[in-house]
Design a protein around this motif. Structure first.
Motif, PDB file in Angstrom:
ATOM      1  N   ASN A   1     -95.188  56.231 -20.139  1.00 10.90           N
ATOM      2  CA  ASN A   1     -96.507  55.625 -19.965  1.00 10.90           C
ATOM      3  C   ASN A   1     -97.432  56.590 -19.224  1.00 10.90           C
ATOM      4  N   SER A   2     -98.717  56.500 -19.500  1.00  6.44           N
ATOM      5  CA  SER A   2     -99.681  57.378 -18.844  1.00  6.44           C
ATOM      6  C   SER A   2     -99.872  56.983 -17.381  1.00  6.44           C
ATOM      7  N   VAL A   3    -100.286  57.952 -16.578  1.00  5.69           N
ATOM      8  CA  VAL A   3    -100.573  57.748 -15.158  1.00  5.69           C
ATOM      9  C   VAL A   3    -102.052  58.034 -14.927  1.00  5.69           C
ATOM     10  N   ALA A   4    -102.762  57.080 -14.328  1.00  4.61           N
ATOM     11  CA  ALA A   4    -104.185  57.266 -14.057  1.00  4.61           C
ATOM     12  C   ALA A   4    -104.384  58.471 -13.146  1.00  4.61           C
ATOM     13  N   GLY A   5    -105.289  59.360 -13.539  1.00  3.54           N
ATOM     14  CA  GLY A   5    -105.594  60.529 -12.723  1.00  3.54           C
ATOM     15  C   GLY A   5    -104.693  61.716 -12.966  1.00  3.54           C
TER      16      GLY A   5
ATOM     17  N   ALA B   1     -90.765  56.252 -17.912  1.00  4.42           N
ATOM     18  CA  ALA B   1     -90.194  56.743 -19.168  1.00  4.42           C
ATOM     19  C   ALA B   1     -89.781  55.566 -20.035  1.00  4.42           C
ATOM     20  N   THR B   2     -90.012  55.675 -21.333  1.00  2.00           N
ATOM     21  CA  THR B   2     -89.665  54.621 -22.288  1.00  2.00           C
ATOM     22  C   THR B   2     -88.716  55.184 -23.348  1.00  2.00           C
ATOM     23  N   ALA B   3     -88.215  54.304 -24.188  1.00  2.00           N
ATOM     24  CA  ALA B   3     -87.176  54.682 -25.150  1.00  2.00           C
ATOM     25  C   ALA B   3     -87.631  55.803 -26.077  1.00  2.00           C
TER      26      ALA B   3
END
Length: 365
Positions: A138-142, A122-124
């Motif tokens: 941020n995205s997660v692969a898969g 998680a980001t601001a």
């Protein structure tokens, strides 16, 4: 003849007790536990009979077909255990693991593959307003989707609980008020929770109210409280467009108050004021402007007796409101028509009666 038969019988008995060594059965891999952004615990059980493992091999990969391996986790001999902590990982990717049993004869085939869903970071928050914000990660692969929690406490879910937001990396959160919120996300799988982000929404615009305690050189500016505000900025000007500010009253930072005494003004002069609320989340827009006109300068009292006096001022304004108090700061007034709210009309003198002998009084118009 007798000796030959005896030997044959003994040899036959021995042949039935010969056991041939074989590779272990395929282990049964089970779900990972103790999952964090950079580690997890891999788990499995013996494949059962013959149960002759002497160790296990562990593979860990970011590819579900094990086209490549995490450094140090390709055919890793972990000994005769059924659980192993996999560390030093990178936050975000989805990981896969499998195991094989091992003994002196050889190794089994690989177990079924276990998926450890990637944990998003998680980001601001962005697009912060008084009514909401955008949560980001941020995205997660898969990953095939994400779930979002939002609460008024760290890890809380009283605003959103496991809300499916689809395959996105930002999601608007609306319908809020000016206070602090917390959010975390999970990737579909589901993964473990991400880190927790806190965000404070901007307070709503305050609502200004009419001035009180209007005197020859001062008045009290008033406004309503704005939820979540830790303070207010006050502007006072001599024009409705706020092009000419009164010295010291341009963006004047105040605490969490809803009234403030504006002093050092000119008598019989119109003024305008407005306020903005602020908090750690940011600053609201302006309230609506309020206008008031200071009264004429007060002169010394005359016709003083034990229980009365005459209040005087230099110029008779169209409307005159008199406040009389025993406190020089006007912390309280004596009430009646002398509370600053009763309009005596266009006069320049007002008799004040019903007082207590031997007491000092103060008045403002």
């Amino acid at each position: 003849m007798k000796n030959k038969l005896t030997v044959f019988a003994i040899m036959t008995l021995i042949s039935f007790n010969v056991v041939f060594a074989q590779v272990p059965a395929v282990p049964t891999a089970s779900a990972a536990t103790s999952i964090t952004a950079t580690s997890f615990t891999a788990n499995w059980a013996s494949g059962g009979a013959p149960g002759n493992e002497t160790a296990y091999y562990l593979d860990v990969s970011t590819s579900n077909v094990f086209a490549s391996f995490v450094s140090g986790y390709n055919n890793l001999n972990v000994g005769l255990v059924t659980t192993f902590s996999v560390t030093g990982l990178t936050a975000g990717p989805t990981y896969y693991y499998r195991v094989r049993g091992l003994n002196g004869v050889g190794s089994s085939a690989s177990s079924a593959t276990i998926t450890v869903a990637g944990i998003p970071i998680a980001t601001a928050a962005t697009s912060v307003t008084n009514a909401g914000f955008s949560a980001n990660w941020n995205s997660v692969a898969g990953a095939t989707g994400y779930f979002l929690d939002v609460g008024t406490t760290s890890g809380g879910t009283d605003i959103l609980n496991n809300s499916s937001v689809g395959l996105v990396t930002t999601s608007p959160v609306v319908g809020l008020a000016g206070t602090t919120y917390f959010y975390q996300v999970r990737s579909n799988g589901p993964s473990a929770n991400s880190n927790i982000i806190s965000v404070t929404t901007i307070p709503a615009n305050p609502v200004s109210a009419a001035a009180t305690n209007v005197a020859g050189t001062s008045f009290s500016a008033n406004w309503s409280a704005s939820t979540g505000a830790t303070g207010y900025y006050l502007d006072v000007a001599t024009d409705v467009g706020f092009a000419s500010f009164v010295s010291g009253f341009n963006n004047l930072a105040l605490g969490a108050v809803t009234t403030y005494s504006v002093t050092g003004l000119s008598a019989s002069t119109p003024y305008w004021y407005r306020v903005r609320a602020f908090s750690s989340g940011g600053t609201s827009g302006n309230s609506g402007p309020q206008t008031t006109t200071t009264g004429p300068l007060a002169n010394a009292a005359t016709l003083i007796t034990q229980t009365s006096f005459q209040a005087n001022w230099a110029v008779a304004a169209a409307n005159n409101f008199l406040e009389v108090s025993t406190s020089p700061t006007f912390a309280g007034n004596i009430g009646g028509n002398y509370n600053g709210a009763f309009d005596f009309g266009a006069v320049s003198t007002i008799p004040v009666s019903g007082l207590t002998a031997g007491t000092t009084y103060y008045y403002i118009e």
